[in-house]
Design a protein around this motif. Structure first.
Motif, mmCIF file in Angstrom:
data_model
loop_
_atom_site.group_PDB
_atom_site.id
_atom_site.type_symbol
_atom_site.label_atom_id
_atom_site.label_comp_id
_atom_site.label_asym_id
_atom_site.label_seq_id
_atom_site.Cartn_x
_atom_site.Cartn_y
_atom_site.Cartn_z
ATOM 1 N N THR A 61 0.838 -1.202 0.000
ATOM 2 C CA THR A 61 0.000 0.000 0.000
ATOM 3 C C THR A 61 0.868 1.245 0.000
ATOM 4 O OG1 THR A 61 -1.561 1.276 1.345
ATOM 5 C CG2 THR A 61 -0.137 -0.236 2.506
ATOM 6 N N PRO A 62 0.423 2.298 -0.676
ATOM 7 C CA PRO A 62 1.207 3.542 -0.662
ATOM 8 C C PRO A 62 1.226 4.213 0.703
ATOM 9 C CG PRO A 62 -0.886 3.862 -1.778
ATOM 10 C CD PRO A 62 -0.748 2.390 -1.556
ATOM 11 N N TYR A 63 0.335 3.809 1.614
ATOM 12 C CA TYR A 63 0.321 4.406 2.947
ATOM 13 C C TYR A 63 1.532 4.015 3.762
ATOM 14 C CZ TYR A 63 -4.507 5.731 1.974
ATOM 15 O OH TYR A 63 -5.638 6.281 1.426
ATOM 16 N N ASN A 64 2.363 3.074 3.265
ATOM 17 C CA ASN A 64 3.625 2.795 3.935
ATOM 18 C C ASN A 64 4.536 4.015 3.948
ATOM 19 O OD1 ASN A 64 2.893 0.140 4.373
ATOM 20 N ND2 ASN A 64 3.849 -0.618 2.500
ATOM 21 N N LEU A 65 4.315 4.920 2.975
ATOM 22 C CA LEU A 65 5.179 6.089 2.825
ATOM 23 C C LEU A 65 4.667 7.249 3.673
ATOM 24 C CD1 LEU A 65 5.633 6.010 -1.058
ATOM 25 C CD2 LEU A 65 7.129 5.008 0.674
ATOM 26 N N TRP A 66 5.584 7.864 4.419
ATOM 27 C CA TRP A 66 5.219 9.032 5.197
ATOM 28 C C TRP A 66 4.714 10.155 4.286
ATOM 29 C CZ3 TRP A 66 4.254 9.265 10.101
ATOM 30 C CH2 TRP A 66 4.849 8.360 10.977
#
Length: 530
Positions: A61-66
């Motif tokens: 998921t892109p939500y891994n990135l701050w």
């Protein structure tokens, strides 16, 4: 034998420690923890011997990135700010905060705020599913809104009517469109990066749920883009209408908050040099220009009257919109102020129709010495004001105002019916104008409360010797016994009733019939020459 057993036990412990170490490191890259690895859980069952995750694994998921998480948080903050602004614009239509008055309708600013709000809500709902179609539509919408901003700021009248509130709204909507474009593009980048890092390649396929989300977001942004196009076309119409100059002069009222249009024509003295009363017209459900302007000019040509004036109520024709609430008392005050600044001090013979008689009755009670007569043309009774101010009528007026920037009626009229700028300012299409709708909405808001109280109070202080003429619609009286009763009551406003005429074949707009025009002109002549 014991030696063999000890060696086997040592080998088993070494093998177990090796498996645990391998299990602890699967799916977690070596090196320091950063924004790529902080939220990534271990996935022993997903490695399949390659150290990569499955594409449908929740950890991909892109939500891994701050970066993505901060972007989403900022979008939520922008949504809350936009919602607060949207609510403030909504409330200002009912009660205008100090310094928040727009001299136009205010519905354009509300439309731009609604576009920005819708834009952000769609972005939040479909945040994790970027789509190329959405990005293209965001670019188109941002360009259209930028064009709206240029049109509003480059045309003096639109810039004046929208004020700082309308300008801020359109600028904010442009910035929000650019923000959603940036957000969608950034999420696409983050999604591709995480897929490539965790699964080995960027995923090009979508699930059925993702395709549905893409479809819904595309439809939503397509509707918003179409709305922006329609608003642009109506702003172009407003820019064209700005080229039509008012026939009279605009005078600042209410401590310089807005302007009222006053127009006068004719001579204030007769052939002997004596000053004669000026007929002061007040429009009914529409503007004076639409109702009786031509009739008034003909009355001067026929010698029935020497001079006439009219002042457009706030929001009607060329007059600016006033802050809310706006009762009959407030409107009469600014009309009186505008007449005084125009150098017009009477004496007056008042002539009004429909709901305009409510305003002129308040005017008469406050300028009794200067009023030499009243002609009420199928006037509205104060007991019927609650119907004007009914909740259903008010809601429909507000709804018409909200959709008025789309020009759903004005654009076809201009393109296919030949409606001109004058039609849209004060003629047949004036009731489609957002400023006119806002004026009627303001009228409806306080008709059954403040305005009713104003006119009831004016009846108590009305000069009893003022000459009075009432001209009623025969059709209206035949259709409603209640209307006949109220017309009869209005003949008792003063103790000096000159005539109560009933024009049998005339509708509510009595001046549209030959008999009605003749009757009105005859009564005005009698009062002016008395």
């Amino acid at each position: 034998m014991p030696l063999f057993s000890n060696n086997k036990r040592d080998d088993d412990e070494t093998s177990s420690r090796s498996r645990r170490a391998h299990s602890d490191n699967v799916g977690e890259p070596s090196g320091p923890v950063d924004e790529h690895t902080r939220l990534l859980p271990n996935r022993l069952d997903s490695t399949q011997g390659t150290g990569m995750l499955r594409p449908d694994d929740p950890a991909v998921t892109p939500y891994n990135l701050w970066t993505i998480r901060i972007l989403r948080f900022a979008t939520v903050v922008l949504t809350l700010i936009t919602f607060a602004w949207w609510v403030l614009l909504l409330v200002s239509a009912f009660a205008t905060p100090p310094g928040f008055n727009m001299r136009g309708s205010g519905f354009y600013a509300f439309s731009f705020a609604s576009l920005a709000m819708s834009n952000l809500l769609f972005k939040l709902i479909f945040f994790g599913v970027p789509a190329k179609a959405v990005r293209i539509l965001c670019v188109v919408m941002a360009f259209i809104l930028l064009l709206d901003m240029v049109l509003i700021l480059s045309v003096e009248k639109t810039r004046y009517e929208e004020g700082w509130v309308g300008t801020a709204s359109v600028v904010w909507s442009v910035l929000i469109s650019l923000w959603t474009l940036l957000a969608d593009r950034t999420v696409k980048w983050g999604k591709a990066e995480e897929e490539e890092r965790l699964t080995g390649r960027a995923e090009t396929r979508r699930t059925l749920t993702e395709w549905l989300e893409v479809l819904l977001s595309t439809i939503g942004y397509s509707i918003m883009t179409a709305v922006a196009v329609l608003i642009t076309l109506t702003i172009i119409l407003r820019a064209l209408d700005a080229g039509v100059a008012p026939p009279g002069k605009l005078h600042w009222v209410d401590n310089g908050k807005y302007r009222i249009h006053v127009y006068c024509s004719g001579n204030s003295t007769n052939a002997q040099g004596h000053k004669v009363p000026t007929v002061l017209f007040e429009g009914g459900e529409r503007s004076v220009e639409h109702d009786v302007w031509q009739f008034a000019d003909n009355a001067i040509k026929n010698g029935s009257i020497s001079r006439y004036c009219f002042a457009d109520r706030p929001g009607i024709a060329w007059s600016d919109a006033a802050p809310s609430p706006l009762s009959a008392s407030f409107a009469t005050d600014v009309l009186s102020e505008a007449l005084a600044k125009a150098g017009e001090d009477g004496p007056w013979v008042l002539a009004s129709a429909g709901i305009g008689s409510i305003y002129q009755r308040v005017f008469s009670s406050r300028h009794g010495e200067e009023v030499k007569g009243m002609v009420l043309i199928d006037p509205l009774h104060e007991d019927l004001l609650p119907e004007v101010g009914s909740a259903g009528r008010g809601f429909l007026l507000w709804l018409r105002g909200v959709i008025s920037p789309l020009g759903l009626d004005r654009l076809p009229g201009a393109l296919f019916k030949g409606r001109t700028s004058r039609d849209r300012i004060y003629g047949r299409a004036a009731q489609q104008n957002g400023k006119f709708i806002f004026a009627k909405f303001q009228e409806s808001l306080v008709a059954g409360s403040f305005t009713k109280r104003d006119v009831e109070g004016s009846r108590q202080i009305q000069h009893r010797d003022t000459p009075l003429v009432v001209i009623s619609s025969g059709q209206h009286i035949k259709d409603s016994r209640r209307w006949e009763k109220k017309q009869r009551d209005l003949t008792k406003l003063t103790d000096n009733l000159k005539h109560w005429d009933i024009v049998d074949k005339a509708s509510h707009e009595i001046w549209t019939t030959l008999e009605g025009r003749d009757k009105i002109e005859k009564r005005l002549k009698q009062l002016v020459q008395a």
